[in-house]
Design a protein around this motif. Sequence first.
Motif, short mmCIF file in Angstrom:
data_model
loop_
_atom_site.label_atom_id
_atom_site.label_comp_id
_atom_site.label_asym_id
_atom_site.label_seq_id
_atom_site.Cartn_x
_atom_site.Cartn_y
_atom_site.Cartn_z
N VAL A 55 7.88 -2.60 -50.90
CA VAL A 55 8.59 -2.39 -50.20
C VAL A 55 8.35 -0.88 -49.68
N LYS A 78 13.33 -10.24 -50.20
CA LYS A 78 12.31 -9.41 -52.09
C LYS A 78 12.95 -9.18 -52.94
N ALA A 121 13.51 -4.73 -43.94
CA ALA A 121 11.67 -4.53 -44.94
C ALA A 121 12.58 -5.07 -46.29
N LEU A 122 13.91 -4.55 -46.61
CA LEU A 122 14.37 -5.27 -48.22
C LEU A 122 14.31 -6.89 -47.78
#
Length: 157
Positions: A138, A132, A128-129
Motif C-alpha cells: 500500500v 486491499k 489507500a487501504l
Amino acid sequence: MDKVPMTAGGFAALEVELKQRQQVERPRIIQAIAEARALGDLSENAEYHAAKEAQSLNEGRIMELESLIGRADIIDVSKLGGDTIKFGATVKLIDDDTEEEKLYQIVGEPESDVKSGKVSIGSPIARALIGKKVGDSVQVNTPGGGKSYEVVSVAFR
C-alpha cells in the motif's frame, strides 16, 4: 442529511458524552452563571463571561452530538468478515522503511483517534487501504510525504 457511518462502540461513546454534557456539565455551568450573577455588575464580571462562554461551547457540542446521533449509520463490525479491507476492519501493517508494525481500525469520522489506532474512513491511510488484502503493498500519500506499507492481517472485531 447524510448518514454518518460509525461502529457500535463509537455510537455508544457519543451517547455517553451527550448524557454527560446534558446531565452534568449543563447544570454545573448554570450554577456557575448563577453564582457569578450574584457577584453584581455583569459588565465587568469575568466569572460571568467565562461561564456564559462555557455554556455556549457546551450547548454547541450538545447540538453537534444530537445531530451525529440522529444521522448515525451504525455498522456492527462483528458481523462483517472476509479478507478484503473495508469499514470496520482492524488492519496490521508493516512499514516498508522502518519494519515498524502498525495496527489500525477503520472507523467513522466522529470516533477517529489516531493515538488509539482508530483512523477515519476518509483519512489518506484508510482510503489507500480500502479494497486491499493480506500481502498487498500500500502506498499512502500523507502530508508528511509518501509511505509504503505491507498488509499483514485483516480482522473484524
